[in-house]
Design a protein around this motif. Structure first.
Motif, PDB file in Angstrom:
ATOM      1  N   THR A 337     -36.116 -67.013 -35.640  1.00  0.00           N
ATOM      2  CA  THR A 337     -36.449 -68.162 -34.795  1.00  0.00           C
ATOM      3  C   THR A 337     -35.289 -68.484 -33.858  1.00  0.00           C
ATOM      4  O   THR A 337     -34.545 -69.448 -34.068  1.00  0.00           O
ATOM      5  CB  THR A 337     -36.773 -69.392 -35.661  1.00  0.00           C
ATOM      6  OG1 THR A 337     -35.676 -69.630 -36.556  1.00  0.00           O
ATOM      7  CG2 THR A 337     -38.031 -69.169 -36.471  1.00  0.00           C
ATOM      8  N   GLU A 372     -40.230 -69.260 -26.300  1.00  0.00           N
ATOM      9  CA  GLU A 372     -40.933 -70.537 -26.298  1.00  0.00           C
ATOM     10  C   GLU A 372     -40.629 -71.306 -27.585  1.00  0.00           C
ATOM     11  O   GLU A 372     -40.222 -70.717 -28.590  1.00  0.00           O
ATOM     12  CB  GLU A 372     -42.445 -70.316 -26.184  1.00  0.00           C
ATOM     13  CG  GLU A 372     -42.881 -69.545 -24.940  1.00  0.00           C
ATOM     14  CD  GLU A 372     -42.703 -70.345 -23.651  1.00  0.00           C
ATOM     15  OE1 GLU A 372     -42.504 -71.577 -23.751  1.00  0.00           O
ATOM     16  OE2 GLU A 372     -42.746 -69.727 -22.572  1.00  0.00           O
ATOM     17  N   HIS A 374     -41.161 -72.791 -31.135  1.00  0.00           N
ATOM     18  CA  HIS A 374     -41.911 -72.155 -32.214  1.00  0.00           C
ATOM     19  C   HIS A 374     -42.962 -73.119 -32.754  1.00  0.00           C
ATOM     20  O   HIS A 374     -42.643 -74.090 -33.440  1.00  0.00           O
ATOM     21  CB  HIS A 374     -40.947 -71.701 -33.312  1.00  0.00           C
ATOM     22  CG  HIS A 374     -39.906 -70.757 -32.809  1.00  0.00           C
ATOM     23  ND1 HIS A 374     -40.210 -69.473 -32.415  1.00  0.00           N
ATOM     24  CD2 HIS A 374     -38.584 -70.908 -32.601  1.00  0.00           C
ATOM     25  CE1 HIS A 374     -39.104 -68.875 -31.998  1.00  0.00           C
ATOM     26  NE2 HIS A 374     -38.121 -69.727 -32.099  1.00  0.00           N
ATOM     27  N   GLU A 378     -48.019 -67.059 -33.626  1.00  0.00           N
ATOM     28  CA  GLU A 378     -48.073 -66.310 -32.367  1.00  0.00           C
ATOM     29  C   GLU A 378     -46.712 -66.288 -31.678  1.00  0.00           C
ATOM     30  O   GLU A 378     -46.484 -65.472 -30.790  1.00  0.00           O
ATOM     31  CB  GLU A 378     -49.126 -66.922 -31.445  1.00  0.00           C
ATOM     32  CG  GLU A 378     -50.542 -66.851 -32.002  1.00  0.00           C
ATOM     33  CD  GLU A 378     -50.994 -65.425 -32.261  1.00  0.00           C
ATOM     34  OE1 GLU A 378     -50.679 -64.543 -31.446  1.00  0.00           O
ATOM     35  OE2 GLU A 378     -51.642 -65.185 -33.299  1.00  0.00           O
ATOM     36  N   ASN A 379     -45.813 -67.198 -32.060  1.00  0.00           N
ATOM     37  CA  ASN A 379     -44.492 -67.261 -31.441  1.00  0.00           C
ATOM     38  C   ASN A 379     -43.454 -66.405 -32.166  1.00  0.00           C
ATOM     39  O   ASN A 379     -42.284 -66.415 -31.793  1.00  0.00           O
ATOM     40  CB  ASN A 379     -43.983 -68.709 -31.407  1.00  0.00           C
ATOM     41  CG  ASN A 379     -44.809 -69.598 -30.513  1.00  0.00           C
ATOM     42  OD1 ASN A 379     -45.305 -70.623 -30.949  1.00  0.00           O
ATOM     43  ND2 ASN A 379     -44.969 -69.218 -29.259  1.00  0.00           N
TER      44      ASN A 379
END
Length: 414
Positions: A337, A372, A374, A378-379
């Motif tokens: 992340t 983008e 989180h 999908e991220n």
């Protein structure tokens, strides 16, 4: 019919993503090892986009699993023309109703379409479980913001706002007060009705398993770490979950009882749940394998396991040693992340993933990409999955390797 003539109808094929293709490749390889011929159906554009899957099949057909009744009508036509399918199976969440409809149309083993439709519609599953005596959070289906605000006024927060039938935490938001509702509604995918429910306090787990002789068999429990609210992005799985034996047994008991109450009997399952002050509170129920590379993690913790092959064995009447279907090792995965912004560099990746205990690793971004915030699976921009002798060792190693990777991001201009 000779064993070599037995045929698998694989409904829905694979989605056009690395994980989806890997799952289906594994499922088809396990079918081949059982001498099955393979017929794959999928939407035409996705068949074209997943050539490695079509190459593994003996036949492919363009059939839209998302169109109600289309897959079942196609299957009836094929049966009338003399085709025979011994096993009907599929792994995609959005194709599960089509899988059930096709199995019913062909008289093949499967879940009833009604039972699959119930668990895919989250509020219907909640209501059914509550009626059967399983603890469930209070919830309501809302047509608009006004209905949601009425529910908030009548209940005690925090709450969760989510779509009725999405997956992968898409559109799911925790809110702590009415002032956050409008933003949560804006995060929902698409339009139409949605669910607002009480937030469940407690660590989250899932149960991974398979139906054998029509009864659920839990293979392992998975523990999860999530990003802090308001989102529900999962950043870690550990298999088997690090739990007291009594707690694990109670979770398994509740999960198997719930699956029976939901009238499910075929294929694989992935059941989400929380362990709370009042015991197990069940979340979403899926009649498919888990995502997040859990299919590879399970194969490490249960040596020799062929999760998809167990479904085929069950239909074919092949012997299954249930006593051997227990975790004896550990596995963990960390989903990376990086901070939002434009990615300038990734440092330490090659060194981290060269560790011999890495089961699978993937980095889906490169310098220049925009990271983008989180908000859902999908991220996910990358992951590192490892295997070890115990779940504790696997967890520690996965976290150590993640810490070796450094993402350098810059503010996005404009």
């Amino acid at each position: 019919m000779a064993e070599a003539d037995r045929q698998l109808l694989f409904v829905g094929g694979a989605g056009n993503a690395t994980l989806a293709v890997d799952v289906v490749t594994t499922a088809l390889e396990q079918a081949r090892r059982r001498g099955l011929r393979i017929h794959v159906t999928n939407q035409e554009a996705t068949l074209t986009a997943t050539p490695t899957i079509t190459a593994q099949a003996d036949a492919v057909s363009a059939v839209d699993f998302s169109a109600p009744g289309e897959s079942a009508a196609w299957a009836r036509e094929r049966a009338a023309a003399g085709e025979r399918y011994d096993i009907v199976f599929g792994v995609r969440e959005m194709a599960q109703e089509a899988v059930a409809e096709v199995a019913e149309a062909l008289g093949a083993p499967g879940n009833t379409p009604r039972a699959v439709r119930r668990v895919r519609t989250k509020d219907e599953a909640r209501a059914h479980l509550a009626a059967a005596g399983f603890p469930q959070p209070r919830f309501t289906v809302c047509a608009d913001e006004e209905a949601a605000r009425t529910f908030l006024a009548e209940t005690t927060g925090p709450w969760v706002v989510k779509p009725r039938d999405a997956m992968g935490s898409e559109g799911v938001t925790r809110i702590d007060g009415p002032g956050e509702l409008s933003a949560a509604l804006g995060f929902l995918p698409g339009e139409g009705s949605f669910i607002v429910e009480e937030f469940v306090e407690g660590p989250e787990y899932s149960a991974e398993g398979v139906f054998l002789d029509g009864k659920p068999h839990v293979l392992a429990l998975t523990s999860k770490e999530l990003l802090p609210p308001p989102n529900f992005f999962e950043v870690e799985y550990v298999i088997p979950a690090i739990l007291p034996e009594g707690t694990a047994r109670e979770i398994e008991r509740q999960v198997t009882a719930a699956l029976a109450a939901l009238e499910l009997r075929y294929g694989q399952f992935h059941v989400e749940l929380w362990w709370t002050e009042r015991g197990v509170v069940l979340g979403e129920v899926h009649v498919r394998n888990a995502g997040g590379w859990i299919h590879r993690m399970l194969a490490h913790v249960i040596p020799g396991l062929e999760w998809f092959g167990l479904v085929y064995d069950d239909v074919l009447g092949n012997p299954v040693d249930k006593a051997a279907l227990k975790p004896v090792r550990g596995s963990a995965i960390r989903f990376l992340t990086p901070p939002p912004g434009r990615l300038a560099a990734v440092e330490g990746w090659e060194e981290a993933v060269s560790h011999p205990a890495v089961i699978h690793a993937e980095l889906a971004v490169a310098p220049g990409a925009v990271i983008e915030p989180h908000r859902s699976v999908e991220n996910r921009v990358g992951h590192i999955a490892v295997g070890a002798d115990t779940p504790e060792e696997a967890q520690a190693l996965a976290r150590k390797l993640e810490a070796q990777v450094r993402f350098v991001t810059e503010p996005v201009q404009g």
